[in-house]
Scaffold this motif. Sequence first.
Motif, short mmCIF file in Angstrom:
data_model
loop_
_atom_site.label_atom_id
_atom_site.label_comp_id
_atom_site.label_asym_id
_atom_site.label_seq_id
_atom_site.Cartn_x
_atom_site.Cartn_y
_atom_site.Cartn_z
N MET A 161 0.84 -1.18 0.00
CA MET A 161 0.00 0.00 0.00
C MET A 161 0.89 1.24 0.00
SD MET A 161 -2.58 1.46 2.95
CE MET A 161 -2.48 0.21 4.14
N ILE A 162 0.64 2.15 -0.93
CA ILE A 162 1.39 3.40 -1.02
C ILE A 162 0.52 4.52 -0.47
CG2 ILE A 162 2.49 5.07 -2.56
CD1 ILE A 162 2.91 2.75 -4.53
N ILE A 163 1.05 5.20 0.53
CA ILE A 163 0.33 6.32 1.13
C ILE A 163 1.07 7.61 0.79
CG2 ILE A 163 -0.48 7.37 3.27
CD1 ILE A 163 -0.52 4.55 4.48
N PRO A 164 0.44 8.47 -0.02
CA PRO A 164 1.08 9.75 -0.30
C PRO A 164 0.98 10.67 0.91
CG PRO A 164 -1.00 9.55 -1.49
CD PRO A 164 -0.80 8.27 -0.74
N VAL A 165 2.06 11.35 1.17
CA VAL A 165 2.11 12.35 2.25
C VAL A 165 2.40 13.69 1.59
CG1 VAL A 165 3.33 13.12 4.32
CG2 VAL A 165 2.93 10.67 3.93
N ILE A 166 1.47 14.60 1.73
CA ILE A 166 1.63 15.92 1.10
C ILE A 166 1.94 16.93 2.19
CG2 ILE A 166 0.51 17.71 -0.27
CD1 ILE A 166 -1.12 15.42 -1.55
N LEU A 167 3.14 17.49 2.10
CA LEU A 167 3.57 18.50 3.06
C LEU A 167 3.08 19.86 2.57
CD1 LEU A 167 7.22 17.20 3.57
CD2 LEU A 167 5.16 16.64 4.90
N ALA A 168 2.12 20.41 3.28
CA ALA A 168 1.49 21.67 2.87
C ALA A 168 1.57 22.69 3.98
CB ALA A 168 0.03 21.40 2.47
N GLY A 169 2.72 22.75 4.62
CA GLY A 169 2.86 23.59 5.80
C GLY A 169 3.34 25.00 5.55
N GLY A 170 4.01 25.31 4.53
CA GLY A 170 4.68 26.59 4.36
C GLY A 170 3.98 27.84 4.87
N SER A 171 4.76 28.85 5.13
CA SER A 171 4.20 30.09 5.68
C SER A 171 3.97 31.16 4.63
CB SER A 171 5.13 30.64 6.76
OG SER A 171 6.41 30.90 6.22
N GLY A 172 4.36 30.92 3.39
CA GLY A 172 4.04 31.85 2.32
C GLY A 172 4.97 33.03 2.18
N THR A 173 6.17 32.96 2.70
CA THR A 173 7.05 34.12 2.67
C THR A 173 7.88 34.22 1.38
OG1 THR A 173 8.79 32.88 3.82
CG2 THR A 173 7.27 34.18 5.17
N ARG A 174 8.14 33.10 0.70
CA ARG A 174 9.03 33.13 -0.46
C ARG A 174 8.35 33.49 -1.77
NH1 ARG A 174 12.23 27.69 0.62
NH2 ARG A 174 10.60 27.40 2.13
N LEU A 175 7.05 33.48 -1.82
CA LEU A 175 6.35 33.82 -3.05
C LEU A 175 5.60 35.15 -2.89
CD1 LEU A 175 6.03 32.62 -5.85
CD2 LEU A 175 3.96 31.50 -5.09
N TRP A 176 6.04 35.94 -1.95
CA TRP A 176 5.47 37.25 -1.73
C TRP A 176 5.68 38.07 -2.99
CZ3 TRP A 176 6.96 42.30 -1.79
CH2 TRP A 176 6.13 43.20 -1.16
N PRO A 177 4.76 38.85 -3.46
CA PRO A 177 3.55 39.32 -2.82
C PRO A 177 2.31 38.47 -3.12
CG PRO A 177 3.90 40.62 -4.78
CD PRO A 177 5.03 39.62 -4.69
N LEU A 178 2.44 37.40 -3.92
CA LEU A 178 1.27 36.56 -4.20
C LEU A 178 0.77 35.85 -2.96
CD1 LEU A 178 2.27 34.93 -7.60
CD2 LEU A 178 0.68 36.81 -7.21
N SER A 179 1.69 35.36 -2.15
CA SER A 179 1.29 34.62 -0.96
C SER A 179 1.58 35.43 0.29
CB SER A 179 2.00 33.27 -0.90
OG SER A 179 3.39 33.44 -0.74
N ARG A 180 0.82 35.12 1.30
CA ARG A 180 0.95 35.77 2.61
C ARG A 180 0.89 34.70 3.70
NH1 ARG A 180 1.02 39.52 -0.61
NH2 ARG A 180 0.41 41.67 -0.30
N GLU A 181 1.16 35.09 4.90
CA GLU A 181 1.13 34.15 6.02
C GLU A 181 -0.24 33.47 6.13
OE1 GLU A 181 1.79 34.03 10.86
OE2 GLU A 181 2.46 35.78 9.72
N ALA A 208 3.30 0.01 5.43
CA ALA A 208 2.98 1.08 4.49
C ALA A 208 4.25 1.69 3.88
CB ALA A 208 2.19 2.18 5.20
N VAL A 209 4.14 2.04 2.62
CA VAL A 209 5.22 2.75 1.92
C VAL A 209 4.72 4.18 1.72
CG1 VAL A 209 6.50 2.91 -0.24
CG2 VAL A 209 6.00 0.67 0.76
N LEU A 210 5.54 5.14 2.12
CA LEU A 210 5.14 6.54 2.00
C LEU A 210 5.74 7.17 0.74
CD1 LEU A 210 5.60 7.81 5.67
CD2 LEU A 210 3.60 6.77 4.60
N LEU A 211 4.94 7.95 0.07
CA LEU A 211 5.37 8.76 -1.06
C LEU A 211 5.30 10.20 -0.58
CD1 LEU A 211 6.06 9.28 -4.05
CD2 LEU A 211 3.59 9.17 -4.52
N ILE A 212 6.44 10.81 -0.34
CA ILE A 212 6.49 12.17 0.23
C ILE A 212 6.46 13.19 -0.89
CG2 ILE A 212 7.74 13.74 1.75
CD1 ILE A 212 6.80 11.11 3.11
N LEU A 213 5.48 14.08 -0.82
CA LEU A 213 5.30 15.12 -1.84
C LEU A 213 5.24 16.48 -1.19
CD1 LEU A 213 2.44 13.13 -3.52
CD2 LEU A 213 4.68 13.46 -4.53
#
Length: 111
Positions: A1-21, A106-111
């Motif tokens: 079984m492959i379980i994808p893990v999606i890391l969606a934590g970022g704070s939005g500082t590197r794509l400013w001004p499009l992204s914000r905290e 489980a096998v993790l697929l880190i994205l």
Amino acid sequence: MIIPVILAGGSGTRLWPLSRELYPKQFISLYNEHSLLQNTVLRIQGIEGINPPIIVCNESHRFMTAEQLRQININPAAIILEPLGKNTAPAIALAALTALMNDKDAVLLIL
């Protein structure tokens, strides 16, 4: 079984001004009608043997994450909330512990 893990934590500082905290890059649509988070989830849907994803996100983005997944009809295996961002390794460790509760092989697929 492959379980994808999606890391969606970022704070939005590197794509400013499009992204914000409060509205970081993972929730922004850059090249089509879907956000970066939604595009990541949609890309893995056709892979054979893939299970619903585990999403790791900031606690303050939990509702935005859930809504974006709902919009594309994805029911994640789990949404793990980080009270405080501690970078990649701790987020992956939390996801691995969550996956182990359901499948010790489980096998993790880190994205």
